[in-house]
Design an enzyme around this catalytic site. Structure first.
Site, PDB file in Angstrom:
ATOM      1  CG  MET A 136       0.430  -3.093   5.171  1.00 53.79           C
ATOM      2  SD  MET A 136      -0.560  -1.682   4.588  1.00 53.79           S
ATOM      3  CE  MET A 136      -1.828  -2.537   3.677  1.00 53.79           C
ATOM      4  CD  GLU A 137      -4.633  -1.818   6.004  1.00 51.20           C
ATOM      5  OE1 GLU A 137      -3.652  -1.336   6.580  1.00 51.20           O
ATOM      6  OE2 GLU A 137      -5.328  -1.171   5.190  1.00 51.20           O
ATOM      7  CG  ASN A 138       0.114  -6.655   4.424  1.00 50.78           C
ATOM      8  OD1 ASN A 138      -0.019  -5.824   3.541  1.00 50.78           O
ATOM      9  ND2 ASN A 138       1.112  -6.625   5.290  1.00 50.78           N
ATOM     10  CD  GLU A 156      -2.909   1.196   2.320  1.00 44.91           C
ATOM     11  OE1 GLU A 156      -2.764   0.376   3.243  1.00 44.91           O
ATOM     12  OE2 GLU A 156      -3.774   2.061   2.309  1.00 44.91           O
ATOM     13  CG  HIS A 211      -5.723   1.296  12.776  1.00 45.57           C
ATOM     14  ND1 HIS A 211      -6.480   2.443  12.673  1.00 45.57           N
ATOM     15  CD2 HIS A 211      -5.228   1.072  11.531  1.00 45.57           C
ATOM     16  CE1 HIS A 211      -6.436   2.893  11.427  1.00 45.57           C
ATOM     17  NE2 HIS A 211      -5.674   2.079  10.712  1.00 45.57           N
ATOM     18  CD  GLU A 212      -2.567  -1.543  10.968  1.00 45.07           C
ATOM     19  OE1 GLU A 212      -3.117  -1.751   9.881  1.00 45.07           O
ATOM     20  OE2 GLU A 212      -2.158  -0.403  11.297  1.00 45.07           O
ATOM     21  N   GLY A 233       3.561   2.780  10.839  1.00 45.25           N
ATOM     22  CA  GLY A 233       3.303   2.044  12.073  1.00 45.25           C
ATOM     23  C   GLY A 233       3.082   0.558  11.826  1.00 45.25           C
TER      24      GLY A 233
HETATM   25  N1  B3K Z   1      -2.854   1.169   5.679  1.00 43.98           N
HETATM   26  C1  B3K Z   1      -1.563   1.357   6.261  1.00 43.98           C
HETATM   27  C2  B3K Z   1      -0.862   2.579   5.810  1.00 43.98           C
HETATM   28  C3  B3K Z   1      -0.222   2.467   4.483  1.00 43.98           C
HETATM   29  C4  B3K Z   1       0.611   3.696   4.218  1.00 43.98           C
HETATM   30  C5  B3K Z   1       1.171   3.711   2.853  1.00 43.98           C
HETATM   31  N2  B3K Z   1       2.074   4.818   2.652  1.00 43.98           N
HETATM   32  C6  B3K Z   1      -1.609   1.339   7.753  1.00 43.98           C
HETATM   33  C7  B3K Z   1      -2.903   1.683   8.346  1.00 43.98           C
HETATM   34  O1  B3K Z   1      -3.423   2.761   8.221  1.00 43.98           O
HETATM   35  O2  B3K Z   1      -3.485   0.830   8.962  1.00 43.98           O
HETATM   36 ZN    ZN Z   2      -5.366   2.099   8.737  1.00 43.12          ZN
END
Ligand code: B3K
Ligand code: ZN
Length: 860
Positions: free
Chosen positions: A266-268, A124, A300-301, A264
């Site tokens: 990433m929600e893969n 992302e 959050h994730e 911080g």
């Molecule tokens: N979705 C990711 C952030 C991605 C940032 C890309 N530059 C983390 C989050 O907001 O949960």
């Molecule tokens: Zn997020």
């Protein structure tokens, strides 16, 4: 910049449906440090007649390309530095592409990179195109099968999204592990991690009785530091079930902590990647704030699994659809896990500093931006945090059950789809049978509205008249604005407490009148909970502010009244520099009372006794009077320290703490005690007390409180304490980051010596964003005295760091530059220095799109 061709941004208005879909993809990674081979087999289906198939791809070496197993000749496709185009692709076919990439050379940490001997991906927003040729846009949803082949000894764990389907040992010391993710997902949620880790395993049984295996991977030897994160994950999973009825959907949920990471976490899907800063913790190295952040980011994730993954964004302009909503959800989770009032205060502080600043600067954009050059520049406090405020307003307007109904409708209606912010609002409308047309403007209109309340009390008729207006100022590209729908949650409170009522006032016009009957005596209008992201103007003098601070039922409102008082006082000083700042007796009396008898919420008591910070105050001026703010703050703080010295001491002693525990009560007690210490450092007995506090401390919160109190009060003992601290923790990278930040906040000229020396520290690396942020991010964001020096030395220091970082990691460089973009807000001298630095950066060759976009918007 003027000499170069303008770079092309994309516009929301230009969105077109995809020409082709890729319902299935099978990927094989043969991992090698500088030549990883990626083979993709895709099932492709045409959606629009005649259009070419356009695949994005950057920094890839094409090895092989075939349609339906027949290799393409070079004249059957077109290859540029950014795209691979096949003009006459059939209606339905299989496409095989093999590319090689160089993860070891990838210091931008976007795509697939190798750092610290761990292969890791970050896709992302648009990193997947650095892994393979693909239509890198979130509205292409595919079912992924991933095979990973790598040396077994060096990379014992080979992880990807979904469920593990096979593990094989190959003859050459390699292994091959395969994963299948049954949920169709956009490529930005793809993840792969390979490395040597310690694994913490646990499990969670969902409300409907399914057993999910939880696995947390950390650097070998760090296992004990993952316990808190995994417990937090279970709390988050349970909370989402009880609050929103949302369960986890795969057999396994994996979290990997890595030290090289741009943000911080990433929600893969099924395989979150986390910055180790937001996983690793134990009572000796983590502060209360660290524990809080870990729980909130883990939450959050996890919450993204529904709001982001199961239902995702149609295009990147819709980012707030998942981020604003998920921040709102994590805020609600944190509020339920700890002090709701403190959570609200912290969220509002962020809006009033960084978000209001963004709104009034050159990067101002609505929560749904309309034009973007580099998407990574739009992961902003506006999209995230103002986005969350917009969601919160919906909950305020619809009530919690109405909001929950709307969310359920949205998730059910759009499960497995890529949708828009409008779709979200429509679901809220349909589930609640309301019209939210005017509310939609919050998505398209940038800027911070100002709401002014004028009150008139008619004692003869026992009636209160409120005249409320909303004012909107122009932002970049948006000269004209319309009236917004603004919910104002208020308490009417009279000094005799006979009037005590709660109301939700809905503003929908530029100016409106509201009348309240049967109001027995003149009340104050208390704004509760910051119910809309606006600046509120009310003409309250000290007696009204004290009434609110003492008696409002809403903790946020009590704190806010104190903030207003201090801001007004400093403003008077800024406008009239000869004025001597005297603190009113009634105010001292109230503070004394709080110190003698703290409220049961001690964290709130600590906040009531705190002055606003530099950034909060700065945001209230068109032209920031740097010296007046800094001197005003210092002088008030010294007076408070002196006048209430006995009470600070008494409260400090009364608020004892036993051995360290992270829980709401003890976090509050530590906050209050450390607030007292911070004032006491300014009185004669302070130095001794600070040293004692440092040596008695059994936890990082108290240790850092002692160090920062000594530093801010410029105590002679600071140097010795800081040296002791750095020696004690020299082998711990997380604590060394804290040491870097501490030294970067030195309010004296010495800070530049520290910055130079620490950038040569054995643990410092320009390639690691955590190190760079710990040192230079702290300097530019948390050291206003030295960063905003009138001679420009602070600005030039930051500009040099940005220039150095851009070729290494443009995302980090572009984040760091933010404070320099606001040159218009400063007086001539500072403005000239900032502008000179920006112009010099602009002239750099090969400037990244990330920096180019921000600098070109800021320069006149
Ligand atoms: N979705 C990711 C952030 C991605 C940032 C890309 N530059 C983390 C989050 O907001 O949960
Ligand atoms: Zn997020």
């Amino acid at each position: 910049m003027s000499g170069e061709p303008t770079r092309n941004s994309r516009r929301l208005a230009d969105y077109r449906k995809p020409g082709f879909l890729i319902p299935q993809i099978e990927l094989t990674f043969e991992l090698a440090a500088d030549a990883t081979r990626v083979t993709a087999l895709m099932q492709v289906k045409r959606q629009q007649p005649t259009v070419p198939l356009v695949l994005d791809g950057q920094q890839l070496e094409l090895q092989y390309i075939a349609i339906n197993n027949i290799e393409l000749r070079a004249d059957q496709y077109q290859l540029t530095s950014e795209q691979l185009i096949i003009s006459d692709a059939p209606a339905e076919f299989s496409l095989q592409i093999t590319t090689t990439i160089n993860p070891a050379a990838n210091t931008a940490l976007e795509g697939l990179y190798l750092a610290d001997n761990v292969f890791c991906t970050q896709c992302e927003a648009e990193g997947f195109r650095r892994i393979m040729f693909f239509p890198d846009r979130p509205d292409i949803l595919s079912v992924y099968t991933t095979h990973i082949i790598a040396d077994q000894q060096q990379y014992p764990y080979l992880l990807a999204n979904g469920n593990n389907i096979s593990t094989e040992k190959l003859a050459n010391g390699k292994s091959r592990v395969s994963w299948h993710d049954p949920f169709a997902k956009p490529c930005y949620l793809f993840a792969l991690v390979a490395g040597n880790f310690d694994c913490l395993s646990d499990s969670f049984t969902t409300a409907s009785g399914r057993k999910v295996s939880l696995q947390l991977f950390v650097e070998p030897g760090q296992q004990s530091k993952g316990q808190f994160a995994i417990a937090a994950l279970k709390r988050a999973m349970r909370w989402d079930e009880s609050r929103y009825n949302l369960e986890y959907d795969l057999d396994v949920y994996m979290v990997v902590a890595v030290d090289f990471f741009n943000m911080g976490a990433m929600e893969n899907k099924g395989l979150n990647v986390f910055n180790s800063k937001y996983v690793l913790a134990d009572d000796s190295i983590a502060t209360d704030k660290d524990y809080f952040n870990i729980e909130s980011i883990i939450g959050h994730e996890y919450f993204h699994n529904w709001t982001g993954n199961r239902v995702t964004c149609r295009d990147w302009f819709q980012l707030s659809l998942k981020e604003g909503l998920t921040v709102f959800r994590d805020q609600e989770f944190s509020a339920d896990m700890g002090s709701a009032t403190l959570n609200r205060i912290d969220a509002v502080k962020l809006i009033r500093t960084a978000q209001f600043a963004e709104d009034s600067g050159p990067m101002a954009h609505p929560i749904r931006p309309e034009q973007v050059l580099e998407m990574n520049n739009f992961y902003t406090v506006t999209v995230y945090d103002k986005g969350a405020e917009v969601i919160r307003m919906l909950q305020t307007i619809l009530g919690q059950s109405g909001f929950n109904r709307g969310l359920a409708c949205y998730l059910q209606r759009h499960d497995g789809q890529a949708v828009t912010c409008d779709d979200f609002i429509s679901a809220m409308e349909d589930a609640n049978e309301v019209n939210l047309q005017q509310f939609r403007l919050w998505y398209s209109q940038a800027g911070t509205p100002t709401v002014a309340i004028h009150q008139r009390y008619d004692s003869d008729n026992a009636t209160l008249h409120l005249s409320i207006s909303q004012r909107h100022t122009a932002t970049v590209g948006q000269p004209d604005k319309q009236a917004l729908l603004i919910p104002l949650q208020v308490q009417l409170l009279s000094s005799d407490r006979k009037v005590n009522q709660q109301h939700l006032i809905m503003l929908s016009q530029l100016t409106e009148q509201f009348t309240f009957a049967d109001i027995a005596s003149e009340p104050v209008v208390v704004w509760e909970n910051f119910s809309a992201p606006v600046k509120l103007q009310q003409d309250y003098k000290l007696p009204q502010l004290l009434l609110i601070a003492k008696h409002a039922s809403n903790g946020f409102a009590r704190w806010d009244a104190m903030q207003v008082f201090w801001s007004d006082l400093i403003r008077q000083k800024a406008e009239q520099p000869t004025l001597s700042l005297t603190l009113p007796d009634d105010l001292i009396k109230l503070m004394r009372q709080w110190l003698q008898q703290p409220l049961s919420d001690k964290a709130l008591t600590a906040e009531l006794l705190s002055l606003p910070d530099f950034d909060t105050l700065a945001e209230q001026y068109q032209h920031i009077p740097v010296e007046a703010i800094l001197c005003g703050l210092q002088s008030i703080k010294q007076q408070l320290a002196d006048v209430l010295a006995a009470e600070w001491q008494q409260c400090y002693q009364a608020t004892t703490s036993g051995p360290y525990h992270y829980n709401e009560n003890e976090v509050g007690a530590r906050a209050l005690r450390n607030r007292c210490l911070n004032y006491l450092a300014l009185v004669p007995q302070g130095s001794q007390l600070v040293q004692q506090h440092y040596s008695d401390s059994d936890n990082m919160t108290d240790t850092l409180a002692a160090l920062t109190s000594a530093q801010q009060a410029k105590l002679a003992s600071f140097g010795e304490l800081a040296t002791d601290f750095s020696h004690k923790w020299q082998n711990n990278v997380q604590v060394t980051d804290k040491y870097f930040s501490l030294m970067a906040c030195d309010p004296t000229d010495e800070v530049f010596t520290h910055l130079t020396a620490l950038s040569q520290h054995s643990l410092f690396s320009w390639k690691n964003p955590n190190r760079v942020r710990a040192l230079f991010g702290a300097f530019s964001m948390r050291n206003p005295q030295q960063f905003h020096r009138a001679d420009g030395k602070g600005y030039s220091c930051l500009a040099q760091v940005v220039a150095r970082m851009d070729p290494i990691n443009p995302q980090v460089a572009a984040r760091l530059i933010t404070p320099l973009l606001a040159w218009q807000r400063f007086n001539d001298q500072r403005r000239d220095h900032m502008l000179a630095e920006l112009k010099q950066l602009a002239a750099t060759s090969n400037l990244s799109n990330d920096l180019y976009e921000k600098i070109s918007k800021s320069l006149p």
